[in-house]
Design a protein around this motif. Structure first.
Motif, PDB file in Angstrom:
ATOM      1  N   VAL A 103       0.839  -1.209   0.000  1.00  0.00           N
ATOM      2  CA  VAL A 103       0.000   0.000   0.000  1.00  0.00           C
ATOM      3  C   VAL A 103       0.867   1.248   0.000  1.00  0.00           C
ATOM      4  N   ALA A 104       1.920   1.226   0.834  1.00  0.00           N
ATOM      5  CA  ALA A 104       2.818   2.393   0.879  1.00  0.00           C
ATOM      6  C   ALA A 104       3.512   2.605  -0.466  1.00  0.00           C
ATOM      7  N   PHE A 105       3.954   1.496  -1.093  1.00  0.00           N
ATOM      8  CA  PHE A 105       4.613   1.613  -2.395  1.00  0.00           C
ATOM      9  C   PHE A 105       3.646   2.129  -3.456  1.00  0.00           C
ATOM     10  N   SER A 106       2.383   1.644  -3.385  1.00  0.00           N
ATOM     11  CA  SER A 106       1.385   2.109  -4.355  1.00  0.00           C
ATOM     12  C   SER A 106       1.114   3.595  -4.186  1.00  0.00           C
ATOM     13  N   LEU A 107       1.019   4.035  -2.952  1.00  0.00           N
ATOM     14  CA  LEU A 107       0.803   5.461  -2.711  1.00  0.00           C
ATOM     15  C   LEU A 107       1.992   6.285  -3.206  1.00  0.00           C
ATOM     16  N   PHE A 108       3.202   5.744  -3.006  1.00  0.00           N
ATOM     17  CA  PHE A 108       4.386   6.457  -3.488  1.00  0.00           C
ATOM     18  C   PHE A 108       4.371   6.575  -5.009  1.00  0.00           C
ATOM     19  N   GLN A 109       4.029   5.449  -5.684  1.00  0.00           N
ATOM     20  CA  GLN A 109       3.973   5.484  -7.145  1.00  0.00           C
ATOM     21  C   GLN A 109       2.896   6.452  -7.628  1.00  0.00           C
ATOM     22  N   ALA A 110       1.735   6.416  -6.956  1.00  0.00           N
ATOM     23  CA  ALA A 110       0.662   7.326  -7.367  1.00  0.00           C
ATOM     24  C   ALA A 110       1.092   8.779  -7.194  1.00  0.00           C
ATOM     25  N   GLY A 111       1.736   9.057  -6.083  1.00  0.00           N
ATOM     26  CA  GLY A 111       2.210  10.426  -5.863  1.00  0.00           C
ATOM     27  C   GLY A 111       3.261  10.833  -6.876  1.00  0.00           C
ATOM     28  N   LEU A 112       4.141   9.887  -7.214  1.00  0.00           N
ATOM     29  CA  LEU A 112       5.181  10.184  -8.200  1.00  0.00           C
ATOM     30  C   LEU A 112       4.576  10.456  -9.561  1.00  0.00           C
ATOM     31  N   LEU A 113       3.577   9.661  -9.967  1.00  0.00           N
ATOM     32  CA  LEU A 113       2.927   9.871 -11.257  1.00  0.00           C
ATOM     33  C   LEU A 113       2.206  11.209 -11.290  1.00  0.00           C
ATOM     34  N   ILE A 114       1.554  11.553 -10.197  1.00  0.00           N
ATOM     35  CA  ILE A 114       0.861  12.853 -10.151  1.00  0.00           C
ATOM     36  C   ILE A 114       1.868  13.995 -10.255  1.00  0.00           C
ATOM     37  N   TRP A 115       2.996  13.832  -9.593  1.00  0.00           N
ATOM     38  CA  TRP A 115       4.018  14.895  -9.640  1.00  0.00           C
ATOM     39  C   TRP A 115       4.579  15.056 -11.048  1.00  0.00           C
ATOM     40  N   ILE A 116       4.802  13.894 -11.739  1.00  0.00           N
ATOM     41  CA  ILE A 116       5.323  13.960 -13.109  1.00  0.00           C
ATOM     42  C   ILE A 116       4.294  14.586 -14.035  1.00  0.00           C
ATOM     43  N   ALA A 117       3.006  14.219 -13.834  1.00  0.00           N
ATOM     44  CA  ALA A 117       1.962  14.723 -14.729  1.00  0.00           C
ATOM     45  C   ALA A 117       1.727  16.209 -14.553  1.00  0.00           C
ATOM     46  N   THR A 118       1.899  16.722 -13.394  1.00  0.00           N
ATOM     47  CA  THR A 118       1.615  18.141 -13.137  1.00  0.00           C
ATOM     48  C   THR A 118       2.841  19.017 -13.249  1.00  0.00           C
ATOM     49  N   ARG A 119       3.955  18.462 -13.551  1.00  0.00           N
ATOM     50  CA  ARG A 119       5.184  19.267 -13.620  1.00  0.00           C
ATOM     51  C   ARG A 119       5.239  20.039 -14.918  1.00  0.00           C
TER      52      ARG A 119
END
Length: 264
Positions: free
Chosen positions: A248-264
């Motif tokens: 769950v923690a890894f999934s949340l990290f990946q989701a946060g990373l994808l959101i950060w890449i998409a909004t950059r």
């Protein structure tokens, strides 16, 4: 000199007449021989309630003299303290009168009720009397009438006594004053419901205890195995919980990373 007795002598005679007779020396003899009785489990009775498997102790003492013989049987129930007249049967053989009397005078009162113990005690007393005094007559007596003695209990008592050779007569139309009698000891039957009450011999009791101990040990082994399985499942459950938490923690990290890449 006057022929009339003195008042002091009359008073002494009256006091002597009113003095109760001393109890027989055998009256309070304790049991000397003991046996184990098994009360078989029976269906629940509407009046007496549950009737589970039980074990009770049978005590026995007998005495013999030139003019009198006595047998006393008593039942002790584990965990219960009963009146001394309960669970007690006495058989007195008067050798001068050639007569056998069943007691106590207040009647046979048995606990637990409706388990076959009353008929068993009577059967043991009859067998003892038949062995040596079969030609003796039987002293009849009135049966006790208790306030809580209902119709079903009265019917069970009368049936048991009649089955063992006694005659039951009532001196009133309402059947409130019963009287039992029998011509001779030889006319009585010393049988009981062996499927309800069994005498457990010493070796049988030892075998039962050994079997019970073996069963307890087997159950203990099974219990330990089950406890080990539960502990193993708990450890596996803890490991799975940790793995799920990491995922769950890894999934949340990946989701946060994808959101950060998409909004950059």
């Amino acid at each position: 000199m006057s022929e009339n007795p003195a008042p002091e002598a009359q008073a002494a005679d009256a006091a002597a007449d009113e003095t109760p007779a001393a109890p027989h020396p055998w009256t309070d003899l304790p049991a000397e021989q003991f046996s184990l009785l098994r009360l078989a489990p029976l269906p629940v009775d509407r009046e007496t309630g549950p009737r589970p498997l039980r074990f009770v102790q049978l005590g026995r003492v007998e005495r013999h003299a030139k003019d009198l013989s006595m047998l006393r049987l008593s039942i002790q129930v584990p965990g219960q303290r009963l009146h001394r007249q309960n669970n007690l049967l006495e058989v007195w053989a008067d050798h001068q009168r050639k007569e056998v009397r069943f007691g106590p005078d207040k009647g046979l009162s048995v606990e637990p009720a409706n388990r076959g113990l009353g008929r068993f005690l009577m059967a043991q007393g009859i067998a003892w009397a038949r062995k040596q005094y079969a030609h003796y007559t039987v002293e009849g007596a009135a049966l006790p009438t208790k306030g809580n003695f209902n119709e079903a209990a009265r019917a069970r008592r009368d049936h048991a006594l009649k089955a063992q050779g006694f005659t039951i007569e009532y001196s009133d139309p309402l059947q409130l004053k019963p009287f039992y009698s029998a011509p001779r000891v030889s006319s009585l039957h010393g049988d009981w419901h062996t499927e309800k009450v069994q005498i457990v011999e010493l070796l049988d009791a030892a075998a039962m205890l050994q079997q019970a101990d073996q069963t307890l040990q087997e159950q203990d082994v099974k219990l330990r195995k089950l406890e080990d399985r539960v502990e193993r499942f708990k450890r596996e459950d803890s490991g799975l919980r940790f793995t799920i938490t990491c995922l769950v923690a890894f999934s949340l990290f990946q989701a946060g990373l994808l959101i950060w890449i998409a909004t950059r």
